[in-house]
Design an enzyme around this catalytic site. Structure first.
Site, mmCIF file in Angstrom:
data_model
loop_
_atom_site.group_PDB
_atom_site.id
_atom_site.type_symbol
_atom_site.label_atom_id
_atom_site.label_comp_id
_atom_site.label_asym_id
_atom_site.label_seq_id
_atom_site.Cartn_x
_atom_site.Cartn_y
_atom_site.Cartn_z
ATOM 1 C CE1 TYR A 114 -7.700 36.786 33.210
ATOM 2 C CE2 TYR A 114 -8.345 38.967 32.448
ATOM 3 C CZ TYR A 114 -7.785 37.712 32.201
ATOM 4 O OH TYR A 114 -7.319 37.415 30.957
ATOM 5 C CD GLU A 118 -4.182 34.992 35.218
ATOM 6 O OE1 GLU A 118 -3.254 35.326 35.977
ATOM 7 O OE2 GLU A 118 -4.183 35.229 34.009
ATOM 8 C CG ASP A 149 -13.010 12.235 26.164
ATOM 9 O OD1 ASP A 149 -14.101 12.709 26.560
ATOM 10 O OD2 ASP A 149 -12.343 12.744 25.239
ATOM 11 C CB THR A 157 -17.782 18.309 26.843
ATOM 12 O OG1 THR A 157 -18.599 17.192 26.502
ATOM 13 C CG2 THR A 157 -16.525 18.274 26.006
ATOM 14 C CE LYS A 205 -19.203 17.051 23.030
ATOM 15 N NZ LYS A 205 -18.062 16.240 22.576
ATOM 16 N NE ARG A 215 -19.957 24.970 22.485
ATOM 17 C CZ ARG A 215 -20.732 24.015 21.985
ATOM 18 N NH1 ARG A 215 -22.036 24.110 22.037
ATOM 19 N NH2 ARG A 215 -20.206 22.945 21.424
#
Ligand SMILES: *Cc1c(COP(=O)(O)O)cnc(C)c1O
Length: 414
Positions: A51, A53, A197, A223, A226, A232
């Protein structure tokens, strides 16, 4: 997968079937790619246990000496790759990244402009039933009916009329290059934030095969899975003056703990994209797409906008009398994977639209070039012309497998 095979043979068997599918078929979905073994290793690494954060140097849990290092490395490489002032590498994927951008810079109900979904926009660009369409007042622009391309004068007219707080440029099913400078001029004219984008074309931009919006635009999202050929996920790049708002919107505004194993894999992918070979890759993706487009046109297919400047081709099958869904299913049978897609001003429903969308990022990663594009175009024609002839489909499936055997997929040993 030796541990997995013993501890969970069911999942291991599914994974092996998927490896076989990916290796034996021709992947033409333009948003898909094959990552390297190195990206897979980072992606499947022990950072999945951690973790973290917060941001490097400002975390809410202990034990962050390695997460901080890997996240800073990803940030530095992303900034170098795109020449950006600020990078946030934590977004889980493109849709949450876009949501974070809107959340950072807009109030609910604000007016935003984005391209209509069935003209090549993304669901996060104001589809009425999506969060973006419900939370904000999206004014949707369209492509020109004659050319199938963006009409910048028309976009400018709409912008002057609606005075949006933000203009979204960058698309999911649009085969032409984008005039970023012109878009920015339109945004400036009406005082709108400019948001690019580049999810689909980021690898081609990073590989210097297409022009970059980074020098012009306020905010850029892409992203990473691609054309960029990473895990991903997504990243947000922006001018320094938006950095604080973007960081706050990603965490704690929208997300909790970042996925550091994915961030490690992003760092690996950015490292790969910084190498000179990646520029060759990006150029070949476009060469392949142009060649495939040309051959499809020779076979009587009608391409939206008449061709492509990118990795992506949109075919209108209306003149072939074959709906997009039937084409997708038949091509799947021979091991050619692509997706049904609406075409601009489509007369059919989005569930069974008139077109198919295809692209060359994945086949180019395998090393396929112009001769293979010619074969692929020929097979697509044969399948569409003999859509119910099972013998033809069986024969083509074999030919597809034979060709694919000569082009190994990175990360897959069969
Ligand atoms: C793929 C894509 C997204 C969304 O990415 P996900 O990771 O699928 O959420 C957003 N915008 C555009 C233009 C895309 O092509």
């Amino acid at each position: 997968m030796s541990d997995l095979k013993t501890s969970d043979p069911k999942v291991a068997e599914i994974l092996e079937a998927e490896m076989k599918r990916q290796a034996e078929g021709i992947e033409l979905i333009p948003s898909e790619n094959y990552v390297s073994q190195a990206v897979l290793e980072a992606n499947g690494s022990i950072f999945t246990n951690k973790y973290s954060e917060g941001y490097p140097g400002k975390r809410y849990y202990g034990g962050q000496e390695n997460t901080d290092r890997v996240e800073n490395l990803a940030i530095e490489r992303a900034k170098e790759l795109f020449g950006a002032e600020h990078a946030n590498v934590q977004p889980y994927s493109g849709s949450p990244a876009n949501t974070a951008i809107y959340f950072a810079l807009l109030e609910f109900g604000d007016t935003v402009m984005g391209l209509k979904l069935d003209h090549g926009g993304h669901i996060t660009h104001g589809l009425p039933i999506a969060f973006s369409g419900k939370a904000y007042n999206f004014v949707q622009y369209e492509v020109d009916k004659e050319t199938g391309a963006l009409d910048y004068d028309e976009i400018e007219k709409l912008a002057v009329e609606h005075k949006p707080k933000m203009i979204v440029a960058g698309f999911t099913a649009y085969p032409r290059d984008i005039d970023w400078k012109r878009f920015k001029e339109i945004a400036d004219k009406v005082g709108a934030i400019s948001f690019a984008d580049i999810s689909h074309t980021a690898g081609l931009i990073a590989g210097k095969a297409l022009e970059s919006p980074v020098p012009y635009f306020d905010i850029i999202m892409t992203t990473t899975h691609k054309t960029l050929r990473g895990p991903r996920g997504a990243i947000i790049l922006c001018k320094e003056k938006y950095a604080k708002a973007i960081n706050r919107a990603v965490f704690p505004g929208l997300q909790g703990g970042p996925h550091e194993h994915i961030i490690a894999a992003k760092a690996v992918a950015f490292g790969e994209a910084l190498k000179p070979e990646f520029q060759e890759y990006a150029a070949q993706v476009i060469t392949n797409a142009r060649h495939l487009a040309e051959k499809l046109t020779e076979h009587g297919f009608e391409l939206v906008s008449g061709g492509t400047d990118t990795h992506l081709i949109l075919v209108d099958l209306t003149n072939k009398n074959v709906p997009g869904k039937q084409a997708q299913v038949a091509l799947d049978k021979v091991g050619i994977t692509l997706n049904k897609n609406t075409v601009p001003f489509d007369q059919r429903s989005p569930f069974d639209p008139s077109g198919i969308r295809l692209g060359t990022p994945a086949v180019t990663t395998r090393g396929m070039k112009e001769p293979e594009m010619e074969k692929i175009a020929g097979w697509i024609k044969e399948v569409i012309d003999n859509i119910e002839d099972e013998d033809t489909l069986t024969r083509i499936k074999k030919e597809v497998e034979e060709m694919c055997a000569g082009f190994p997929v990175p990360g897959i040993k069969v």
